[in-house]
Design a protein around this motif. Structure first.
Motif, mmCIF file in Angstrom:
data_model
loop_
_atom_site.group_PDB
_atom_site.id
_atom_site.type_symbol
_atom_site.label_atom_id
_atom_site.label_comp_id
_atom_site.label_asym_id
_atom_site.label_seq_id
_atom_site.Cartn_x
_atom_site.Cartn_y
_atom_site.Cartn_z
ATOM 1 N N LEU A 96 -18.893 47.371 -19.156
ATOM 2 C CA LEU A 96 -19.581 47.331 -17.718
ATOM 3 C C LEU A 96 -19.330 46.103 -17.098
ATOM 4 O O LEU A 96 -19.679 44.963 -17.569
ATOM 5 N N CYS A 97 -18.797 46.059 -15.894
ATOM 6 C CA CYS A 97 -18.275 44.696 -15.391
ATOM 7 C C CYS A 97 -19.028 44.544 -13.843
ATOM 8 O O CYS A 97 -19.230 45.434 -13.189
ATOM 9 N N PHE A 98 -19.525 43.412 -13.849
ATOM 10 C CA PHE A 98 -20.044 42.936 -12.560
ATOM 11 C C PHE A 98 -19.577 41.805 -12.011
ATOM 12 O O PHE A 98 -18.921 40.711 -12.700
ATOM 13 N N SER A 99 -19.282 41.911 -10.618
ATOM 14 C CA SER A 99 -18.446 40.794 -9.948
ATOM 15 C C SER A 99 -19.698 40.053 -9.072
ATOM 16 O O SER A 99 -20.170 40.639 -8.328
ATOM 17 N N VAL A 100 -20.010 38.872 -9.546
ATOM 18 C CA VAL A 100 -21.540 38.388 -9.307
ATOM 19 C C VAL A 100 -21.022 37.100 -8.361
ATOM 20 O O VAL A 100 -20.808 35.945 -8.735
ATOM 21 N N ALA A 101 -21.686 37.082 -6.955
ATOM 22 C CA ALA A 101 -21.864 35.770 -6.325
ATOM 23 C C ALA A 101 -23.251 35.290 -6.650
ATOM 24 O O ALA A 101 -24.317 36.059 -6.897
ATOM 25 N N THR A 102 -23.364 34.185 -6.254
ATOM 26 C CA THR A 102 -24.645 33.387 -6.742
ATOM 27 C C THR A 102 -26.045 34.154 -6.005
ATOM 28 O O THR A 102 -26.915 34.301 -6.746
ATOM 29 N N SER A 103 -25.748 34.485 -4.640
ATOM 30 C CA SER A 103 -27.029 35.212 -3.867
ATOM 31 C C SER A 103 -27.222 36.554 -4.812
ATOM 32 O O SER A 103 -28.306 36.975 -4.576
ATOM 33 N N GLN A 104 -26.349 37.081 -5.270
ATOM 34 C CA GLN A 104 -26.551 38.420 -5.980
ATOM 35 C C GLN A 104 -26.834 38.332 -7.307
ATOM 36 O O GLN A 104 -27.377 39.422 -7.949
ATOM 37 N N GLY A 119 -18.373 38.635 -14.096
ATOM 38 C CA GLY A 119 -17.434 37.763 -13.600
ATOM 39 C C GLY A 119 -17.590 37.505 -12.247
ATOM 40 O O GLY A 119 -18.703 37.667 -11.685
ATOM 41 N N GLY A 120 -16.749 36.879 -11.411
ATOM 42 C CA GLY A 120 -16.677 36.466 -10.053
ATOM 43 C C GLY A 120 -17.307 34.808 -9.951
ATOM 44 O O GLY A 120 -17.385 34.265 -10.921
#
Length: 501
Positions: free
Chosen positions: A56-64, A87-88
């Motif tokens: 399961l992959c998450f592409s994550v910005a700090t706000s998210q 990641g991200g």
């Protein structure tokens, strides 16, 4: 092997290029890829259970990040055997997230295409995967940190398969007539609000890279012919960095594609030749970081070494060639005053900016400006940073006249849309004797803004919007949206793209 990507409505406002590049590489090597949108899913754990992925992959910005971490923890409680990879930008610049959140199994720092592929290959083969470069792992409570590999070269970028737009099929963005693209990666500048100074040092090799003009043109033609794209949005941080490349790309694009496009530029790189190249290629909009109307803040606080005169000159050159400017601005950076906030609005008016974005400053960790904010009282608590497009400044950040500055930010679109009203309010703010009447004046302006938005169909003239011909297609796509059940969106098919190897 089956890999599932996790998205939300914010990232799906545009095609998530990072995830779709990774997906195309995974599919190219025979893996199955699916996705879920947590904002359209009542029970995320059950949705993942039905899909039954192994990764399961998450592409994550700090706000998210806080939201994704909550969702991940919920899924891991229900499905502890599934491996989760973050990641991200957020884990790249804040790798401590792996140590702080015990529900995350691994993180990827930097470019994720081939680390993710190697992880999927190793998991499928039942091999040890804990030595993969760019990845950090939680192993029996300990953190295993692997070194990072070099950046992909410009030759490797040019040969990569095009991003997997089919991954977007269940979502509204699938029906968008906009082709979201990257012609290159990296930016050489050191703006304090940006992560570039960290990104550059994450991996060896050249950080700023440009794909060949031919590969970019081939991708646009593929988007046009396969998906009916009518407008291209280049997502490069600074599209106009390489003048020699532009001299090759722009005539080729005009000859073989001809679709209108938008790109990100810098005022200090804009001259007559650059404006002519963009216009001849079919550019109809550019996004330009104005950031602040105060030269000193822009130079010393934001490290964006350009003057207001350069910004105005660039806008004039572009408007002379029928290229409209999208002005990007920040309100409430350290050092902001009532006067500098007003000067930002005034500069946008002087630049005749077509549409604007006004964002309240958010002190992201890993940025130089985030560190400066700590000197101004910011607690460093990420929970103070809202998901996206916050409507106020971070609570612990100290600014003199903070409430007035926030209310100016709330009224910014009203003021740039109606300059005469702005001049009146600006004069009153100078002569009113105390904060209370100033705040009441701006509260009245906020109510006027709300009413004006109702009269204008929900937005003001300078609010961000797509070109009219694109909006008409977007509305048509919304009507035609397919309601694809999430459990049916699982595909291992790989469509061979023109430059795939």
């Amino acid at each position: 092997m089956h890999i599932c990507f996790v998205f939300d409505d914010i990232i799906l406002e545009h095609q998530p290029l990072g995830a779709t590049y990774i997906s195309s590489v995974l599919k190219q090597h025979g893996h199955t890829v699916s996705s879920i949108n947590i904002d359209e899913t009542e029970d995320c754990a059950e949705a993942v259970r039905q899909l039954d992925p192994q990764l399961l992959c998450f592409s994550v910005a700090t706000s998210q990040a806080p939201r994704y971490q909550e969702v991940n923890a919920e899924i891991k409680r229900a499905l502890p055997e599934i491996h989760t990879l973050f990641g991200g930008p957020h884990p790249s610049y804040f790798p401590q997230v792996l140590e702080m959140d015990k529900s995350i199994d691994s993180i990827c720092l930097g470019e994720g295409e081939y680390p993710t592929l190697e992880l999927a290959d190793a998991m499928e083969a039942g091999k040890d995967y804990t030595e993969i470069s760019n990845l950090h792992f939680r192993i029996n409570g300990d953190i295993k940190k692997n070194p990072n590999r070099p950046f992909l070269s410009k030759e490797e970028l040019s040969k990569m398969p095009f991003p997997d737009r089919d991954l977007m099929r269940p979502y509204q963005i699938w029906h968008s007539p906009i082709g979201f693209m990257m012609a290159g990666r990296g930016c050489p500048y050191d703006c304090t609000f940006c992560f570039n100074h960290v990104s550059r040092n994450l991996q060896d090799g050249k950080w700023t890279r440009q794909r060949t003009a031919e590969s970019v043109v081939e991708e646009v033609k593929w988007l046009r012919d396969r998906y009916g794209v009518i407008y291209v949005a280049f997502q490069d941080d600074t599209f106009i960095l390489n003048r020699r490349w532009l001299r090759e790309f722009c005539p080729l694009y005009a000859k073989e594609v001809g679709l209108p496009f938008i790109c990100n530029i810098r005022a200090d790189l804009t001259d007559e030749e650059l404006a002519d190249l963009l216009a001849q290629a079919g550019c109809i909009r550019v996004a330009m970081g104005i950031e602040s109307g105060d030269d000193e803040i822009r130079k010393t606080i934001l490290a964006k070494n350009m003057t207001s005169d350069q910004i105005i000159r660039a806008c004039d050159l572009l408007y002379d060639r029928n290229i409209k400017v999208v002005g990007q601005n920040m309100i409430g950076v350290p050092g902001e005053t009532v006067e500098t906030a007003l000067s930002t609005i005034e500069l946008n008016i002087r630049c005749r900016v077509h549409v604007n974005t006004f964002s309240f400053f958010a002190p992201f960790p890993g940025t130089k400006l985030g560190e400066i904010a700590k000197e101004q009282g910011f607690s460093g608590n990420l929970s103070e940073i809202p998901r996206e497009f916050q409507d106020s400044l971070t609570s612990s950040l100290f600014l003199k006249d903070k409430e007035i500055i926030e209310k100016i930010g709330h009224c910014a679109h009203l003021f740039v849309s109606y300059p005469a009203l702005f001049q009146m309010v600006k004069t009153l703010l100078k002569v009113l004797p105390a904060d209370y009447p100033k705040i009441k004046l701006l509260q009245v302006m906020s109510k006027i803004k709300e009413q004006a938005m109702k009269w204008n169909g929900g937005r003001l003239p300078r609010h961000w919007h797509q070109p009219r011909f694109v909006e008409e297609k977007l509305i048509e796509g919304l009507r035609n949206r397919e309601q694809t059940p999430i459990c049916e969106h699982v595909s291992s098919d790989y469509v061979m793209m023109p430059n795939a190897t």
